[in-house]
Motif scaffolding. Structure first.
Motif, PDB file in Angstrom:
ATOM      1  N   TRP A  17      50.659  44.196  48.574  1.00  0.00           N
ATOM      2  CA  TRP A  17      50.324  44.600  47.212  1.00  0.00           C
ATOM      3  C   TRP A  17      51.283  45.697  46.782  1.00  0.00           C
ATOM      4  O   TRP A  17      51.447  46.696  47.474  1.00  0.00           O
ATOM      5  CB  TRP A  17      48.903  45.117  47.137  1.00  0.00           C
ATOM      6  N   HIS A  18      51.902  45.521  45.624  1.00  0.00           N
ATOM      7  CA  HIS A  18      52.881  46.486  45.138  1.00  0.00           C
ATOM      8  C   HIS A  18      52.552  46.883  43.700  1.00  0.00           C
ATOM      9  O   HIS A  18      52.076  46.055  42.918  1.00  0.00           O
ATOM     10  CB  HIS A  18      54.286  45.893  45.229  1.00  0.00           C
ATOM     11  N   PRO A  19      52.812  48.136  43.342  1.00  0.00           N
ATOM     12  CA  PRO A  19      52.484  48.586  41.986  1.00  0.00           C
ATOM     13  C   PRO A  19      53.375  47.923  40.940  1.00  0.00           C
ATOM     14  O   PRO A  19      54.489  47.495  41.238  1.00  0.00           O
ATOM     15  CB  PRO A  19      52.722  50.094  42.035  1.00  0.00           C
ATOM     16  N   VAL A  20      52.838  47.841  39.735  1.00  0.00           N
ATOM     17  CA  VAL A  20      53.595  47.362  38.581  1.00  0.00           C
ATOM     18  C   VAL A  20      53.627  48.496  37.569  1.00  0.00           C
ATOM     19  O   VAL A  20      52.991  49.535  37.761  1.00  0.00           O
ATOM     20  CB  VAL A  20      52.961  46.091  37.973  1.00  0.00           C
ATOM     21  N   GLU A  78      27.057  42.031  26.159  1.00  0.00           N
ATOM     22  CA  GLU A  78      27.312  41.018  25.127  1.00  0.00           C
ATOM     23  C   GLU A  78      28.784  40.583  25.060  1.00  0.00           C
ATOM     24  O   GLU A  78      29.151  39.810  24.178  1.00  0.00           O
ATOM     25  CB  GLU A  78      26.851  41.540  23.767  1.00  0.00           C
ATOM     26  N   ALA A  79      29.607  41.049  25.972  1.00  0.00           N
ATOM     27  CA  ALA A  79      31.025  40.641  25.985  1.00  0.00           C
ATOM     28  C   ALA A  79      31.134  39.180  26.409  1.00  0.00           C
ATOM     29  O   ALA A  79      30.263  38.650  27.098  1.00  0.00           O
ATOM     30  CB  ALA A  79      31.816  41.531  26.935  1.00  0.00           C
ATOM     31  N   ARG A  80      32.212  38.540  25.992  1.00  0.00           N
ATOM     32  CA  ARG A  80      32.387  37.121  26.327  1.00  0.00           C
ATOM     33  C   ARG A  80      32.600  36.943  27.836  1.00  0.00           C
ATOM     34  O   ARG A  80      33.103  37.824  28.515  1.00  0.00           O
ATOM     35  CB  ARG A  80      33.531  36.528  25.525  1.00  0.00           C
ATOM     36  N   ARG A  81      32.207  35.782  28.288  1.00  0.00           N
ATOM     37  CA  ARG A  81      32.354  35.423  29.703  1.00  0.00           C
ATOM     38  C   ARG A  81      33.006  34.044  29.791  1.00  0.00           C
ATOM     39  O   ARG A  81      32.451  33.102  30.299  1.00  0.00           O
ATOM     40  CB  ARG A  81      30.990  35.414  30.409  1.00  0.00           C
ATOM     41  N   ASP A  82      34.214  33.965  29.266  1.00  0.00           N
ATOM     42  CA  ASP A  82      34.943  32.707  29.199  1.00  0.00           C
ATOM     43  C   ASP A  82      36.031  32.648  30.264  1.00  0.00           C
ATOM     44  O   ASP A  82      36.081  33.468  31.175  1.00  0.00           O
ATOM     45  CB  ASP A  82      35.519  32.512  27.796  1.00  0.00           C
ATOM     46  N   ALA A  83      36.918  31.686  30.138  1.00  0.00           N
ATOM     47  CA  ALA A  83      38.006  31.522  31.108  1.00  0.00           C
ATOM     48  C   ALA A  83      38.926  32.743  31.138  1.00  0.00           C
ATOM     49  O   ALA A  83      39.433  33.114  32.207  1.00  0.00           O
ATOM     50  CB  ALA A  83      38.808  30.265  30.787  1.00  0.00           C
ATOM     51  N   LYS A  84      39.121  33.378  29.992  1.00  0.00           N
ATOM     52  CA  LYS A  84      39.979  34.567  29.970  1.00  0.00           C
ATOM     53  C   LYS A  84      39.315  35.734  30.696  1.00  0.00           C
ATOM     54  O   LYS A  84      39.986  36.519  31.358  1.00  0.00           O
ATOM     55  CB  LYS A  84      40.353  34.936  28.539  1.00  0.00           C
ATOM     56  N   PHE A  85      38.007  35.839  30.602  1.00  0.00           N
ATOM     57  CA  PHE A  85      37.295  36.876  31.360  1.00  0.00           C
ATOM     58  C   PHE A  85      37.423  36.590  32.855  1.00  0.00           C
ATOM     59  O   PHE A  85      37.668  37.507  33.644  1.00  0.00           O
ATOM     60  CB  PHE A  85      35.818  36.943  30.951  1.00  0.00           C
ATOM     61  N   ARG A  86      37.277  35.347  33.250  1.00  0.00           N
ATOM     62  CA  ARG A  86      37.430  35.000  34.668  1.00  0.00           C
ATOM     63  C   ARG A  86      38.856  35.292  35.148  1.00  0.00           C
ATOM     64  O   ARG A  86      39.060  35.752  36.276  1.00  0.00           O
ATOM     65  CB  ARG A  86      37.024  33.550  34.911  1.00  0.00           C
ATOM     66  N   ALA A  87      39.850  35.074  34.273  1.00  0.00           N
ATOM     67  CA  ALA A  87      41.239  35.407  34.619  1.00  0.00           C
ATOM     68  C   ALA A  87      41.394  36.922  34.762  1.00  0.00           C
ATOM     69  O   ALA A  87      42.116  37.392  35.649  1.00  0.00           O
ATOM     70  CB  ALA A  87      42.192  34.861  33.567  1.00  0.00           C
ATOM     71  N   LEU A  88      40.721  37.695  33.906  1.00  0.00           N
ATOM     72  CA  LEU A  88      40.734  39.156  34.024  1.00  0.00           C
ATOM     73  C   LEU A  88      40.158  39.572  35.372  1.00  0.00           C
ATOM     74  O   LEU A  88      40.738  40.418  36.065  1.00  0.00           O
ATOM     75  CB  LEU A  88      39.939  39.791  32.878  1.00  0.00           C
ATOM     76  N   GLN A  89      39.043  38.998  35.742  1.00  0.00           N
ATOM     77  CA  GLN A  89      38.418  39.334  37.022  1.00  0.00           C
ATOM     78  C   GLN A  89      39.335  38.964  38.191  1.00  0.00           C
ATOM     79  O   GLN A  89      39.398  39.688  39.180  1.00  0.00           O
ATOM     80  CB  GLN A  89      37.059  38.633  37.156  1.00  0.00           C
ATOM     81  N   LYS A  90      40.055  37.866  38.065  1.00  0.00           N
ATOM     82  CA  LYS A  90      41.002  37.472  39.113  1.00  0.00           C
ATOM     83  C   LYS A  90      42.109  38.529  39.247  1.00  0.00           C
ATOM     84  O   LYS A  90      42.478  38.906  40.358  1.00  0.00           O
ATOM     85  CB  LYS A  90      41.589  36.104  38.802  1.00  0.00           C
ATOM     86  N   LEU A  91      42.616  39.026  38.102  1.00  0.00           N
ATOM     87  CA  LEU A  91      43.625  40.090  38.145  1.00  0.00           C
ATOM     88  C   LEU A  91      43.079  41.320  38.851  1.00  0.00           C
ATOM     89  O   LEU A  91      43.785  41.990  39.599  1.00  0.00           O
ATOM     90  CB  LEU A  91      44.059  40.488  36.736  1.00  0.00           C
ATOM     91  N   ARG A  92      41.832  41.633  38.592  1.00  0.00           N
ATOM     92  CA  ARG A  92      41.229  42.842  39.147  1.00  0.00           C
ATOM     93  C   ARG A  92      40.954  42.717  40.645  1.00  0.00           C
ATOM     94  O   ARG A  92      41.191  43.657  41.403  1.00  0.00           O
ATOM     95  CB  ARG A  92      39.925  43.170  38.416  1.00  0.00           C
ATOM     96  N   PHE A  93      40.424  41.574  41.065  1.00  0.00           N
ATOM     97  CA  PHE A  93      39.937  41.469  42.438  1.00  0.00           C
ATOM     98  C   PHE A  93      40.831  40.688  43.390  1.00  0.00           C
ATOM     99  O   PHE A  93      40.857  40.978  44.573  1.00  0.00           O
ATOM    100  CB  PHE A  93      38.524  40.877  42.448  1.00  0.00           C
ATOM    101  N   ASP A  94      41.532  39.684  42.891  1.00  0.00           N
ATOM    102  CA  ASP A  94      42.367  38.867  43.773  1.00  0.00           C
ATOM    103  C   ASP A  94      43.825  39.300  43.765  1.00  0.00           C
ATOM    104  O   ASP A  94      44.458  39.387  44.808  1.00  0.00           O
ATOM    105  CB  ASP A  94      42.278  37.386  43.383  1.00  0.00           C
ATOM    106  N   VAL A  95      44.365  39.571  42.586  1.00  0.00           N
ATOM    107  CA  VAL A  95      45.761  39.973  42.467  1.00  0.00           C
ATOM    108  C   VAL A  95      45.926  41.444  42.830  1.00  0.00           C
ATOM    109  O   VAL A  95      46.929  41.853  43.400  1.00  0.00           O
ATOM    110  CB  VAL A  95      46.297  39.691  41.040  1.00  0.00           C
ATOM    111  N   GLY A  96      44.913  42.246  42.528  1.00  0.00           N
ATOM    112  CA  GLY A  96      44.983  43.667  42.836  1.00  0.00           C
ATOM    113  C   GLY A  96      46.006  44.391  41.988  1.00  0.00           C
ATOM    114  O   GLY A  96      46.789  45.197  42.494  1.00  0.00           O
TER     115      GLY A  96
END
Length: 108
Positions: A17-20, A78-96
């Motif tokens: 994992w490397h910083p951006v 009440e925030a959306r929970r769509d594919a873009k939210f799932r992509a956000l979560q992937k950035l946060r937890f899987d991509v780091g």
């Protein structure tokens, strides 16, 4: 550089994992319809709770993430929970995705 910060960066690098840059984080979020909410910045010390590095600490910078169109927190009930939210979560937890800002690590 703060030794605790240097140790955390070395451990993350060892895990691949490397910083951006902050600009890269903003671009990634913008592509998903989100933005940082820097009014929520909070500096603190993170402590690793489990595993071989348990007890180690490092300086951290937490901030908010909001929906770009509504201004609502990405994590509001009440925030959306769509594919873009799932992509956000992937950035946060899987991509780091993280950046080093002002001698602290800002994780998404």
């Amino acid at each position: 550089m703060n030794p605790a910060l240097a140790n955390e960066l070395a451990a993350r690098a060892a895990d691949g994992w490397h910083p951006v840059t902050l600009s890269e984080i903003k671009a990634q979020l913008r592509g998903l319809g989100y933005a940082l909410d820097r009014t929520l910045d909070c500096r603190s010390t993170a402590q690793i709770m489990t595993g071989p590095r348990a007890g180690k600490t490092y300086p951290t910078l937490s901030t908010g993430i909001k929906e770009a169109d509504t201004g609502r927190s990405a994590f509001h009930v009440e925030a959306r929970r769509d594919a873009k939210f799932r992509a956000l979560q992937k950035l946060r937890f899987d991509v780091g995705l993280y950046a080093v800002l002002g001698a602290a690590i800002m994780d998404l």
